[in-house]
Structure formats: structure tokens, C-alpha cells
Scaffold this motif. Structure first.
Motif, PDB file in Angstrom:
ATOM      1  N   THR A 181       0.782  -1.102   0.064  1.00  0.00           N
ATOM      2  CA  THR A 181       0.072  -0.077  -0.095  1.00  0.00           C
ATOM      3  C   THR A 181       1.057   1.294  -0.094  1.00  0.00           C
ATOM      4  OG1 THR A 181      -1.731  -1.230   1.298  1.00  0.00           O
ATOM      5  CG2 THR A 181      -1.788   1.311   1.324  1.00  0.00           C
ATOM      6  N   CYS A 182       2.173   1.109   0.952  1.00  0.00           N
ATOM      7  CA  CYS A 182       2.840   2.277   1.043  1.00  0.00           C
ATOM      8  C   CYS A 182       3.492   2.625  -0.453  1.00  0.00           C
ATOM      9  CB  CYS A 182       3.912   2.155   1.809  1.00  0.00           C
ATOM     10  SG  CYS A 182       3.306   2.288   3.427  1.00  0.00           S
ATOM     11  N   VAL A 183       3.967   1.362  -1.036  1.00  0.00           N
ATOM     12  CA  VAL A 183       4.852   1.711  -2.494  1.00  0.00           C
ATOM     13  C   VAL A 183       3.581   2.130  -3.351  1.00  0.00           C
ATOM     14  CG1 VAL A 183       5.830   0.339  -4.322  1.00  0.00           C
ATOM     15  CG2 VAL A 183       6.362  -0.221  -1.903  1.00  0.00           C
ATOM     16  N   VAL A 184       2.500   1.560  -3.609  1.00  0.00           N
ATOM     17  CA  VAL A 184       1.434   1.786  -4.619  1.00  0.00           C
ATOM     18  C   VAL A 184       1.043   3.438  -4.427  1.00  0.00           C
ATOM     19  CG1 VAL A 184      -0.698   1.379  -5.584  1.00  0.00           C
ATOM     20  CG2 VAL A 184       0.809  -0.358  -5.089  1.00  0.00           C
ATOM     21  N   SER A 185       0.647   3.898  -3.172  1.00  0.00           N
ATOM     22  CA  SER A 185       0.436   5.103  -2.856  1.00  0.00           C
ATOM     23  C   SER A 185       1.484   6.228  -3.255  1.00  0.00           C
ATOM     24  CB  SER A 185      -0.070   5.190  -1.308  1.00  0.00           C
ATOM     25  OG  SER A 185      -1.014   4.547  -1.166  1.00  0.00           O
ATOM     26  N   TYR A 186       2.811   5.677  -3.094  1.00  0.00           N
ATOM     27  CA  TYR A 186       3.991   6.779  -3.421  1.00  0.00           C
ATOM     28  C   TYR A 186       3.928   6.794  -4.879  1.00  0.00           C
ATOM     29  CZ  TYR A 186       8.661   8.629  -4.184  1.00  0.00           C
ATOM     30  OH  TYR A 186       9.664   9.161  -4.535  1.00  0.00           O
TER      31      TYR A 186
ATOM     32  N   ILE B 268     -11.017  -2.522  -5.822  1.00  0.00           N
ATOM     33  CA  ILE B 268      -9.989  -3.038  -4.897  1.00  0.00           C
ATOM     34  C   ILE B 268      -8.570  -1.955  -4.977  1.00  0.00           C
ATOM     35  CG2 ILE B 268      -8.196  -4.973  -4.376  1.00  0.00           C
ATOM     36  CD1 ILE B 268     -10.255  -6.931  -5.712  1.00  0.00           C
ATOM     37  N   SER B 269      -8.378  -1.596  -6.104  1.00  0.00           N
ATOM     38  CA  SER B 269      -7.119  -0.945  -6.486  1.00  0.00           C
ATOM     39  C   SER B 269      -7.084   0.563  -5.712  1.00  0.00           C
ATOM     40  CB  SER B 269      -6.829  -0.536  -7.682  1.00  0.00           C
ATOM     41  OG  SER B 269      -7.848   0.186  -8.508  1.00  0.00           O
ATOM     42  N   SER B 270      -8.305   0.962  -5.538  1.00  0.00           N
ATOM     43  CA  SER B 270      -8.697   2.352  -4.978  1.00  0.00           C
ATOM     44  C   SER B 270      -7.915   2.301  -3.512  1.00  0.00           C
ATOM     45  CB  SER B 270     -10.017   2.910  -4.961  1.00  0.00           C
ATOM     46  OG  SER B 270     -10.810   2.011  -4.432  1.00  0.00           O
ATOM     47  N   ALA B 271      -8.045   1.292  -3.044  1.00  0.00           N
ATOM     48  CA  ALA B 271      -7.568   1.039  -1.651  1.00  0.00           C
ATOM     49  C   ALA B 271      -6.148   1.259  -1.389  1.00  0.00           C
ATOM     50  CB  ALA B 271      -8.047  -0.372  -0.818  1.00  0.00           C
ATOM     51  N   PHE B 272      -5.139   1.141  -2.407  1.00  0.00           N
ATOM     52  CA  PHE B 272      -3.919   1.415  -2.504  1.00  0.00           C
ATOM     53  C   PHE B 272      -3.406   2.502  -2.758  1.00  0.00           C
ATOM     54  CE2 PHE B 272      -5.142  -3.349  -2.752  1.00  0.00           C
ATOM     55  CZ  PHE B 272      -4.002  -3.832  -1.737  1.00  0.00           C
ATOM     56  N   LEU B 273      -4.233   3.428  -3.078  1.00  0.00           N
ATOM     57  CA  LEU B 273      -4.073   4.907  -3.374  1.00  0.00           C
ATOM     58  C   LEU B 273      -4.371   5.828  -2.160  1.00  0.00           C
ATOM     59  CD1 LEU B 273      -5.215   5.021  -7.117  1.00  0.00           C
ATOM     60  CD2 LEU B 273      -2.651   4.724  -6.242  1.00  0.00           C
ATOM     61  N   HIS B 274      -3.594   6.863  -2.202  1.00  0.00           N
ATOM     62  CA  HIS B 274      -3.984   7.868  -0.740  1.00  0.00           C
ATOM     63  C   HIS B 274      -3.777   9.023  -1.483  1.00  0.00           C
ATOM     64  CE1 HIS B 274      -3.939   4.082   1.332  1.00  0.00           C
ATOM     65  NE2 HIS B 274      -4.612   4.620   2.332  1.00  0.00           N
ATOM     66  N   ALA B 275      -4.378   9.967  -0.640  1.00  0.00           N
ATOM     67  CA  ALA B 275      -4.563  11.480  -0.995  1.00  0.00           C
ATOM     68  C   ALA B 275      -3.070  12.164  -0.700  1.00  0.00           C
ATOM     69  CB  ALA B 275      -5.662  12.220  -0.568  1.00  0.00           C
ATOM     70  N   ASP B 276      -2.600  11.784   0.324  1.00  0.00           N
ATOM     71  CA  ASP B 276      -1.346  12.465   0.654  1.00  0.00           C
ATOM     72  C   ASP B 276      -0.672  11.455   1.918  1.00  0.00           C
ATOM     73  OD1 ASP B 276      -2.297  13.171   3.184  1.00  0.00           O
ATOM     74  OD2 ASP B 276      -3.321  14.890   2.447  1.00  0.00           O
ATOM     75  N   PHE B 277       0.624  11.811   2.125  1.00  0.00           N
ATOM     76  CA  PHE B 277       1.160  10.902   3.091  1.00  0.00           C
ATOM     77  C   PHE B 277       0.736  10.859   4.378  1.00  0.00           C
ATOM     78  CE2 PHE B 277       4.693  11.554   0.305  1.00  0.00           C
ATOM     79  CZ  PHE B 277       4.994  10.262   0.029  1.00  0.00           C
ATOM     80  N   MET B 278      -0.144  12.042   4.946  1.00  0.00           N
ATOM     81  CA  MET B 278      -0.833  11.968   6.163  1.00  0.00           C
ATOM     82  C   MET B 278      -2.085  11.183   6.239  1.00  0.00           C
ATOM     83  SD  MET B 278       0.609  13.648   8.640  1.00  0.00           S
ATOM     84  CE  MET B 278      -0.672  13.511   9.608  1.00  0.00           C
ATOM     85  N   HIS B 279      -2.698  11.011   4.863  1.00  0.00           N
ATOM     86  CA  HIS B 279      -3.864  10.128   4.866  1.00  0.00           C
ATOM     87  C   HIS B 279      -3.146   8.699   4.804  1.00  0.00           C
ATOM     88  CE1 HIS B 279      -6.943   8.317   1.809  1.00  0.00           C
ATOM     89  NE2 HIS B 279      -7.471   8.384   3.184  1.00  0.00           N
ATOM     90  N   LEU B 280      -2.094   8.338   4.383  1.00  0.00           N
ATOM     91  CA  LEU B 280      -1.594   7.067   4.196  1.00  0.00           C
ATOM     92  C   LEU B 280      -1.118   6.613   5.534  1.00  0.00           C
ATOM     93  CD1 LEU B 280      -0.223   4.497   2.630  1.00  0.00           C
ATOM     94  CD2 LEU B 280       1.734   5.871   2.229  1.00  0.00           C
TER      95      LEU B 280
ATOM     96  N   ASN C 265      -4.303   5.786   7.969  1.00  0.00           N
ATOM     97  CA  ASN C 265      -4.792   4.358   7.719  1.00  0.00           C
ATOM     98  C   ASN C 265      -3.815   3.363   7.928  1.00  0.00           C
ATOM     99  OD1 ASN C 265      -7.473   4.850   6.922  1.00  0.00           O
ATOM    100  ND2 ASN C 265      -7.147   5.184   4.661  1.00  0.00           N
ATOM    101  N   MET C 266      -2.753   3.356   7.722  1.00  0.00           N
ATOM    102  CA  MET C 266      -1.900   2.257   8.015  1.00  0.00           C
ATOM    103  C   MET C 266      -1.365   2.217   9.554  1.00  0.00           C
ATOM    104  SD  MET C 266      -1.131   0.686   5.160  1.00  0.00           S
ATOM    105  CE  MET C 266      -2.893   1.236   4.953  1.00  0.00           C
ATOM    106  N   LEU C 267      -1.311   3.437  10.036  1.00  0.00           N
ATOM    107  CA  LEU C 267      -1.084   3.298  11.678  1.00  0.00           C
ATOM    108  C   LEU C 267      -2.290   2.470  12.120  1.00  0.00           C
ATOM    109  CD1 LEU C 267       0.620   6.591  12.803  1.00  0.00           C
ATOM    110  CD2 LEU C 267       1.481   4.240  12.819  1.00  0.00           C
ATOM    111  N   SER C 268      -3.739   3.062  11.755  1.00  0.00           N
ATOM    112  CA  SER C 268      -4.907   2.282  12.419  1.00  0.00           C
ATOM    113  C   SER C 268      -5.034   0.866  12.045  1.00  0.00           C
ATOM    114  CB  SER C 268      -6.186   3.011  11.630  1.00  0.00           C
ATOM    115  OG  SER C 268      -5.895   4.466  11.902  1.00  0.00           O
ATOM    116  N   LEU C 269      -4.458   0.520  10.883  1.00  0.00           N
ATOM    117  CA  LEU C 269      -4.437  -0.979  10.405  1.00  0.00           C
ATOM    118  C   LEU C 269      -3.409  -1.492  11.581  1.00  0.00           C
ATOM    119  CD1 LEU C 269      -5.007  -3.227   8.644  1.00  0.00           C
ATOM    120  CD2 LEU C 269      -3.444  -2.678   7.177  1.00  0.00           C
TER     121      LEU C 269
END
Length: 213
Positions: free
Chosen positions: A12-17, A46-58, A61-65
Motif C-alpha cells: 500500500t505504501c509503495v503503490v500510494s507513493y 480494490i485498487s483504490s484502497a492502495f492509493l491515498h490522497a497524501d502521506f498523512m492520509h496514508l 490508515n496504515m497506523l490504524s491498521l
């Protein structure tokens, strides 16, 4: 941490970047009502879940996970985690597709639906054993959903996050928990009830007041 969880966070981090640095990829794989309904590009669910608006958004979500995945893998195992994560993701996006079916321009990104399912499933199993920034997990979950519901009912022009996916994702996580561990889930019904209040209010606004869609 479970290797599967680590892999999902990493990819998720790689694809979001990549998406943040390549507008063509971002546009091709984000959730978009017209692209899904008219061009049948179902991969976007499915693919939309691996994209994020910015690094704070990412990061959020990843910290919550990260904070909530432990209880899920403990009680449901790796396969259960995968079922909850992707089941919540897909149902959350299908719910968004349903309520925004008359708004072909509607787009969204983020793992909100999947993370919502993980949060609900973990609270159903261990509401007080999880803490986020010194807050009990169920209080953090309530604030998490409260913010999402507020943003969905008071949309900002700059906001492109998939807040509506929270409802469908949370529903899947809750139902899966009750089906797999009914006694334990029902013993924590108070915490689940409090955390469900923002989502119940959202459902009221959608299905009774017809304020969205």
C-alpha cells in the motif's frame, strides 16, 4: 507482526507513493463511479484502497491498521484477516457505488473501508486490550468514525477520501465477527454500540433523510 499484514502495509505504501507521483496511475486506478458502471473497470473496487490522497492520509490508515490488526489475526488467523480486510474493502466500495450511482463524477481513494472492518472486528473481540495514543481502542474507533461521518455529511471541495466506504466496511467486519465468535462479540455489545453511533447516524441521513446520493 503477521507477514501478510506487513506485506499489505508495504505494498500500500509503495503503490500510494507511485500514485502520488504519477497522475496517470492515480486516475486509472482510483474509485470512480462512471468508470466502474460504464466501462466496467471493476478492478477499481480494490485498487483504490492502495492509493491515498497524501502521506498523512496514508500514515493515518496504515497506523490504524497496525494498531488493530493484532487482535484480528489472534482471533481469526491469517485467513480470517484476509477475508475481513478484502471483504470490508469490497463491500465498502460497493456501498459507495450504490449511494453515489447518480453521481458519475464521484471519485474516492483510500483503505478506509478495509481498515473500518478491521477496527470493528478487533473491538468486537478485545475492546479494552487495544490502545491508540493512550485511548482505549473503542474510543479511538468512535472518534475515527465520527470524523468520517462528519466529513461525509459536510463534504469539502478538496476532500477526495472514501468516507462512505466506512459504513460498508464496518458492517462486514462486525457481521463476520458475530458469525465467527458470537458469544464474545455479543459480550462486547456496549462498546460496539457506542462505536456504531456515528455510523447509525450516517445510515439515518442516507436512507431516511436522503441527504446523500
Amino acid at each position: 507482526m503477521n507477514p501478510i499484514v506487513l506485506f499489505i502495509i508495504a505494498i500500500t505504501c509503495v503503490v500510494s507513493y507511485v500514485g502520488l507521483n504519477n497522475i496517470n496511475i492515480f486516475e486509472k486506478y482510483k474509485f470512480n463511479v462512471s468508470a466502474i458502471n460504464n466501462r466496467k473497470e471493476y478492478i477499481r473496487l480494490i485498487s483504490s484502497a492502495f492509493l491515498h490522497a497524501d502521506f498523512m492520509h496514508l500514515l493515518f490508515n496504515m497506523l490504524s491498521l497496525y494498531f488493530f490488526q493484532g487482535a484480528v489475526t489472534m482471533y481469526f488467523g491469517t485467513v480470517g484477516f484476509i477475508i475481513i480486510y478484502f471483504g470490508s474493502l469490497i463491500l465498502g466500495n460497493l456501498f459507495s457505488l450504490m449511494i453515489y450511482k447518480n453521481q458519475p463524477w464521484y471519485s474516492a481513494i483510500g483503505a478506509s473501508g478495509a481498515v473500518s472492518g478491521i477496527i470493528f472486528a478487533s473491538i468486537a473481540m478485545a475492546p479494552n486490550e487495544i490502545s491508540v495514543n493512550f485511548l482505549p481502542g473503542w474510543i479511538f474507533g468512535t472518534l475515527y468514525f465520527g470524523y468520517s461521518v462528519y466529513m461525509m455529511l459536510n463534504p469539502k471541495q478538496w476532500d477526495n477520501l472514501g468516507h462512505s466506504a466506512h459504513l460498508g466496511g464496518a458492517f462486514f467486519g462486525l457481521v463476520y465477527s458475530v458469525v465467527m465468535h458470537p458469544q464474545l462479540a455479543l459480550s462486547n455489545v456496549y462498546f460496539l454500540g457506542v462505536m456504531s453511533l456515528p455510523l447509525a447516524y450516517l445510515a439515518y441521513q442516507i436512507f431516511v433523510k436522503k441527504k446523500i446520493g
